[in-house]
Write a protein that holds these residues in place. Structure first.
Motif, short mmCIF file in Angstrom:
data_model
loop_
_atom_site.label_atom_id
_atom_site.label_comp_id
_atom_site.label_asym_id
_atom_site.label_seq_id
_atom_site.Cartn_x
_atom_site.Cartn_y
_atom_site.Cartn_z
N LEU A 66 0.83 -1.20 0.00
CA LEU A 66 0.00 0.00 0.00
C LEU A 66 0.87 1.25 0.00
CD1 LEU A 66 -2.75 -1.16 2.52
CD2 LEU A 66 -3.09 -0.69 0.07
N ALA A 67 1.96 1.22 0.78
CA ALA A 67 2.87 2.38 0.83
C ALA A 67 3.56 2.61 -0.51
CB ALA A 67 3.90 2.18 1.94
N LEU A 68 3.63 1.57 -1.36
CA LEU A 68 4.21 1.71 -2.70
C LEU A 68 3.16 2.15 -3.73
CD1 LEU A 68 6.47 -1.48 -2.73
CD2 LEU A 68 7.23 0.91 -2.65
N ASN A 73 -5.41 -6.80 -3.61
CA ASN A 73 -6.63 -7.53 -3.87
C ASN A 73 -6.51 -8.92 -3.26
OD1 ASN A 73 -9.01 -8.60 -4.84
ND2 ASN A 73 -8.37 -8.63 -6.97
N LEU A 74 -7.27 -9.17 -2.20
CA LEU A 74 -7.34 -10.50 -1.60
C LEU A 74 -8.60 -11.14 -2.18
CD1 LEU A 74 -6.48 -9.70 2.14
CD2 LEU A 74 -4.94 -10.45 0.32
N HIS A 81 -6.92 -0.05 -0.77
CA HIS A 81 -6.06 0.96 -1.39
C HIS A 81 -6.02 2.18 -0.49
CE1 HIS A 81 -9.99 2.46 -2.79
NE2 HIS A 81 -9.40 3.64 -2.83
N LEU A 82 -4.98 2.98 -0.66
CA LEU A 82 -4.84 4.19 0.13
C LEU A 82 -5.50 5.36 -0.58
CD1 LEU A 82 -1.15 3.98 1.45
CD2 LEU A 82 -3.27 3.26 2.57
N PHE A 108 -11.42 0.15 1.86
CA PHE A 108 -11.67 -1.28 1.63
C PHE A 108 -12.95 -1.44 0.83
CE2 PHE A 108 -13.86 -5.18 3.21
CZ PHE A 108 -13.03 -6.10 2.62
N MET A 109 -12.89 -2.28 -0.22
CA MET A 109 -14.07 -2.62 -1.01
C MET A 109 -14.24 -4.13 -0.93
SD MET A 109 -16.64 -1.97 -2.93
CE MET A 109 -16.46 -0.30 -3.44
#
Length: 138
Positions: A66-68, A73-74, A81-82, A108-109
């Motif tokens: 996320l920091a990148l 997607n799990l 996502h941020l 979060f979706m």
């Protein structure tokens, strides 16, 4: 399995005669990582410590990705996502990251399926087959 609801009156807006009652879910508790690891251990061949280690590593790797700037997607669970919250500026030149960015948050979706071809509402997988019942009052 069921979730419980209570009604809550909407008090927003000036016209009080149009305030309506809406359903709100009542939480019946919270399950933490340790309890989840124990439950997974009961249903698999993995030990609680192995499950806990995998969960800890998943969290660590998700933070890194996320920091990148990646979306994580799990599959079957959902996408993370941020996003940023910022104050606006009158011109692009006046926008200052240090001053205008207020916070970074994780969105979060939940995983879901669409009804129809690429349009229509998304049915979230976590909500499928859940009964809704009134919360028992004391």
């Amino acid at each position: 399995m069921a979730i419980f609801i209570r009604l809550r009156k909407d008090k927003m807006g000036a016209d009080k005669k149009h305030h309506k009652y809406y359903a709100h879910m009542v939480s019946t508790g919270e399950v933490g990582t340790e309890e989840l690891a124990n439950l997974i251990q009961e249903n698999t061949t993995f030990k609680r410590s192995e499950v806990r280690g995998i969960i800890d590593e998943l969290v660590s790797q998700m933070k890194r990705e996320l920091a990148l700037g990646q979306t994580v997607n799990l599959e079957g669970f959902g996408r993370f996502h941020l996003a940023v919250e910022s104050e606006g500026s009158d011109t692009p030149e006046e926008f200052n990251i240090a001053q205008n960015i207020k916070r970074v948050k994780c969105k979060f979706m939940p995983a879901g399926t669409r009804q129809g071809k690429q349009t229509g509402p998304v049915t979230q997988l976590f909500g499928e087959g859940v009964d809704v019942k009134w919360f028992p009052e004391d």
